[in-house]
Design a protein around this motif. Structure first.
Motif, PDB file in Angstrom:
ATOM      1  N   LEU A 118       9.121  -7.031   5.907  1.00 19.51           N
ATOM      2  CA  LEU A 118       8.431  -7.875   6.885  1.00 19.51           C
ATOM      3  C   LEU A 118       9.366  -8.846   7.614  1.00 19.51           C
ATOM      4  O   LEU A 118       8.963  -9.472   8.593  1.00 19.51           O
ATOM      5  N   GLN A 119      10.599  -8.959   7.171  1.00 24.53           N
ATOM      6  CA  GLN A 119      11.551  -9.892   7.778  1.00 24.53           C
ATOM      7  C   GLN A 119      11.722  -9.682   9.282  1.00 24.53           C
ATOM      8  O   GLN A 119      11.860 -10.664  10.024  1.00 24.53           O
ATOM      9  N   PRO A 120      11.706  -8.440   9.806  1.00 24.48           N
ATOM     10  CA  PRO A 120      11.830  -8.290  11.265  1.00 24.48           C
ATOM     11  C   PRO A 120      10.751  -9.020  12.055  1.00 24.48           C
ATOM     12  O   PRO A 120      10.999  -9.449  13.184  1.00 24.48           O
ATOM     13  N   LEU A 121       9.575  -9.204  11.488  1.00 22.94           N
ATOM     14  CA  LEU A 121       8.527  -9.950  12.183  1.00 22.94           C
ATOM     15  C   LEU A 121       8.944 -11.400  12.396  1.00 22.94           C
ATOM     16  O   LEU A 121       8.641 -12.001  13.430  1.00 22.94           O
ATOM     17  N   ILE A 122       9.657 -11.949  11.424  1.00 22.69           N
ATOM     18  CA  ILE A 122      10.158 -13.324  11.533  1.00 22.69           C
ATOM     19  C   ILE A 122      11.369 -13.364  12.460  1.00 22.69           C
ATOM     20  O   ILE A 122      11.448 -14.204  13.354  1.00 22.69           O
ATOM     21  N   ASP A 123      12.290 -12.428  12.256  1.00 26.35           N
ATOM     22  CA  ASP A 123      13.514 -12.397  13.060  1.00 26.35           C
ATOM     23  C   ASP A 123      13.231 -12.277  14.552  1.00 26.35           C
ATOM     24  O   ASP A 123      13.947 -12.831  15.377  1.00 26.35           O
ATOM     25  N   GLN A 124      12.176 -11.555  14.889  1.00 33.88           N
ATOM     26  CA  GLN A 124      11.849 -11.328  16.297  1.00 33.88           C
ATOM     27  C   GLN A 124      10.854 -12.334  16.854  1.00 33.88           C
ATOM     28  O   GLN A 124      10.443 -12.225  18.002  1.00 33.88           O
ATOM     29  N   GLY A 125      10.458 -13.298  16.043  1.00 31.29           N
ATOM     30  CA  GLY A 125       9.598 -14.360  16.534  1.00 31.29           C
ATOM     31  C   GLY A 125       8.113 -14.045  16.569  1.00 31.29           C
ATOM     32  O   GLY A 125       7.338 -14.820  17.115  1.00 31.29           O
ATOM     33  N   ALA A 126       7.690 -12.932  15.990  1.00 31.41           N
ATOM     34  CA  ALA A 126       6.264 -12.604  15.958  1.00 31.41           C
ATOM     35  C   ALA A 126       5.543 -13.398  14.870  1.00 31.41           C
ATOM     36  O   ALA A 126       4.328 -13.557  14.919  1.00 31.41           O
ATOM     37  N   ALA A 127       6.292 -13.882  13.882  1.00 32.90           N
ATOM     38  CA  ALA A 127       5.721 -14.644  12.767  1.00 32.90           C
ATOM     39  C   ALA A 127       6.693 -15.756  12.389  1.00 32.90           C
ATOM     40  O   ALA A 127       7.906 -15.628  12.572  1.00 32.90           O
ATOM     41  N   SER A 128       6.131 -16.831  11.849  1.00 32.72           N
ATOM     42  CA  SER A 128       6.987 -17.931  11.405  1.00 32.72           C
ATOM     43  C   SER A 128       7.382 -17.781   9.935  1.00 32.72           C
ATOM     44  O   SER A 128       8.451 -18.218   9.531  1.00 32.72           O
ATOM     45  N   ARG A 129       6.500 -17.143   9.147  1.00 37.36           N
ATOM     46  CA  ARG A 129       6.804 -16.901   7.735  1.00 37.36           C
ATOM     47  C   ARG A 129       5.822 -15.891   7.166  1.00 37.36           C
ATOM     48  O   ARG A 129       4.778 -15.629   7.762  1.00 37.36           O
ATOM     49  N   VAL A 130       6.171 -15.354   5.992  1.00 40.76           N
ATOM     50  CA  VAL A 130       5.267 -14.446   5.277  1.00 40.76           C
ATOM     51  C   VAL A 130       5.197 -14.889   3.823  1.00 40.76           C
ATOM     52  O   VAL A 130       6.170 -15.390   3.269  1.00 40.76           O
ATOM     53  N   ASP A 131       4.026 -14.727   3.239  1.00 33.49           N
ATOM     54  CA  ASP A 131       3.842 -14.930   1.804  1.00 33.49           C
ATOM     55  C   ASP A 131       3.461 -13.587   1.208  1.00 33.49           C
ATOM     56  O   ASP A 131       2.588 -12.894   1.744  1.00 33.49           O
ATOM     57  N   VAL A 132       4.114 -13.234   0.111  1.00 35.50           N
ATOM     58  CA  VAL A 132       3.844 -11.968  -0.568  1.00 35.50           C
ATOM     59  C   VAL A 132       3.682 -12.253  -2.053  1.00 35.50           C
ATOM     60  O   VAL A 132       4.510 -12.944  -2.649  1.00 35.50           O
ATOM     61  N   THR A 133       2.604 -11.734  -2.639  1.00 37.69           N
ATOM     62  CA  THR A 133       2.376 -11.873  -4.072  1.00 37.69           C
ATOM     63  C   THR A 133       1.997 -10.517  -4.634  1.00 37.69           C
ATOM     64  O   THR A 133       1.056  -9.886  -4.144  1.00 37.69           O
ATOM     65  N   ALA A 134       2.718 -10.080  -5.644  1.00 36.18           N
ATOM     66  CA  ALA A 134       2.400  -8.829  -6.331  1.00 36.18           C
ATOM     67  C   ALA A 134       1.881  -9.166  -7.725  1.00 36.18           C
ATOM     68  O   ALA A 134       2.397 -10.056  -8.391  1.00 36.18           O
ATOM     69  N   THR A 135       0.852  -8.430  -8.138  1.00 36.75           N
ATOM     70  CA  THR A 135       0.247  -8.627  -9.446  1.00 36.75           C
ATOM     71  C   THR A 135       0.052  -7.271 -10.106  1.00 36.75           C
ATOM     72  O   THR A 135      -0.614  -6.402  -9.534  1.00 36.75           O
ATOM     73  N   ALA A 136       0.635  -7.107 -11.287  1.00 44.54           N
ATOM     74  CA  ALA A 136       0.443  -5.859 -12.038  1.00 44.54           C
ATOM     75  C   ALA A 136      -0.920  -5.889 -12.704  1.00 44.54           C
ATOM     76  O   ALA A 136      -1.269  -6.845 -13.385  1.00 44.54           O
ATOM     77  N   ASN A 137      -1.681  -4.842 -12.492  1.00 42.35           N
ATOM     78  CA  ASN A 137      -2.986  -4.686 -13.121  1.00 42.35           C
ATOM     79  C   ASN A 137      -2.847  -3.493 -14.070  1.00 42.35           C
ATOM     80  O   ASN A 137      -3.092  -2.349 -13.677  1.00 42.35           O
ATOM     81  N   HIS A 138      -2.399  -3.770 -15.295  1.00 41.11           N
ATOM     82  CA  HIS A 138      -2.090  -2.700 -16.249  1.00 41.11           C
ATOM     83  C   HIS A 138      -3.313  -1.881 -16.632  1.00 41.11           C
ATOM     84  O   HIS A 138      -3.218  -0.668 -16.800  1.00 41.11           O
ATOM     85  N   SER A 139      -4.483  -2.513 -16.756  1.00 43.14           N
ATOM     86  CA  SER A 139      -5.677  -1.767 -17.156  1.00 43.14           C
ATOM     87  C   SER A 139      -6.101  -0.766 -16.081  1.00 43.14           C
ATOM     88  O   SER A 139      -6.633   0.293 -16.387  1.00 43.14           O
ATOM     89  N   ALA A 140      -5.857  -1.093 -14.800  1.00 42.16           N
ATOM     90  CA  ALA A 140      -6.196  -0.180 -13.706  1.00 42.16           C
ATOM     91  C   ALA A 140      -5.005   0.693 -13.320  1.00 42.16           C
ATOM     92  O   ALA A 140      -5.125   1.533 -12.441  1.00 42.16           O
ATOM     93  N   ASN A 141      -3.843   0.461 -13.957  1.00 41.90           N
ATOM     94  CA  ASN A 141      -2.627   1.218 -13.690  1.00 41.90           C
ATOM     95  C   ASN A 141      -2.239   1.148 -12.215  1.00 41.90           C
ATOM     96  O   ASN A 141      -1.998   2.156 -11.568  1.00 41.90           O
ATOM     97  N   ARG A 142      -2.195  -0.099 -11.691  1.00 43.94           N
ATOM     98  CA  ARG A 142      -1.821  -0.282 -10.299  1.00 43.94           C
ATOM     99  C   ARG A 142      -1.130  -1.623 -10.116  1.00 43.94           C
ATOM    100  O   ARG A 142      -1.208  -2.508 -10.969  1.00 43.94           O
ATOM    101  N   LEU A 143      -0.503  -1.759  -8.982  1.00 45.42           N
ATOM    102  CA  LEU A 143       0.135  -2.998  -8.578  1.00 45.42           C
ATOM    103  C   LEU A 143      -0.577  -3.478  -7.326  1.00 45.42           C
ATOM    104  O   LEU A 143      -0.704  -2.728  -6.352  1.00 45.42           O
ATOM    105  N   ASP A 144      -1.110  -4.683  -7.341  1.00 42.31           N
ATOM    106  CA  ASP A 144      -1.787  -5.249  -6.187  1.00 42.31           C
ATOM    107  C   ASP A 144      -0.788  -6.100  -5.410  1.00 42.31           C
ATOM    108  O   ASP A 144      -0.058  -6.908  -5.995  1.00 42.31           O
TER     109      ASP A 144
END
Length: 178
Positions: A118-144
């Protein structure tokens, strides 16, 4: 190379069509037949959301040292030889996680890959910042993966959650891992 060019004080003459994501693949959105300006035409009203999908869900080429035995490099082959100064490869390295177990700390790697994509969105001025959060959901066998993008004015401009699946769905292999 993804290029976002803001148009200042003028109506944008062309808007790229919107992409949607159903959790497995992306597709173009169409306007409803009742749309006032362009019935049944390609929808072009969510440029930032479309750019986020392109950045995250397009496979990025990687260095040979990042590939596991038997893996083929993915992504736009032109990124390996035809990059201009200041350009970065298109897409994300999230696809490298598809053969990994949901190990302790995979969230950090997924967040790093998403921020990098997502850094190109910031580099090109389309965004000022991004927040990203990943959460492992082991019981569902997925990463959110939760992504929030803030516009040039600092206000929230886009927010969405994605599931990165490891499981087989209904006994059929996940199409993303084929």
């Amino acid at each position: 190379m993804l290029r976002i060019i803001p148009v200042e004080d003028a109506e944008e003459p062309y808007r790229a069509p919107d992409l949607g994501w159903n959790g497995v693949f992306g597709d173009l959105f169409l306007n409803a037949l009742t749309h006032e300006g362009a019935p049944g035409d390609l929808r072009a009203e969510q440029g930032l959301a479309t750019q986020v999908l392109i950045c995250l869900m397009t496979d990025r080429r990687v260095e040979a040292s990042e590939l596991r035995d038997g893996d083929e490099n993915r992504g736009w082959v032109g990124d390996s030889f035809d990059m201009m100064d200041g350009e970065t490869p298109l897409g994300s390295r999230l696809w490298l996680l598809r053969r990994s177990a949901l190990y302790e700390g995979i969230e950090v790697r997924a967040e790093d890959y998403a921020r990098e994509a997502l850094q190109p969105l910031i580099d090109q001025g389309a965004a000022s910042r991004v927040d990203v959060t990943a959460t492992a959901n082991h019981s569902a066998n997925r990463l959110d993966l939760a992504v929030t993008v803030y516009g040039r004015n600092g206000a929230e401009a886009y927010s969405s959650k994605f599931e990165l699946l490891w499981r087989q769905i209904d006994g059929v292999a996940n199409p993303l891992t084929r």
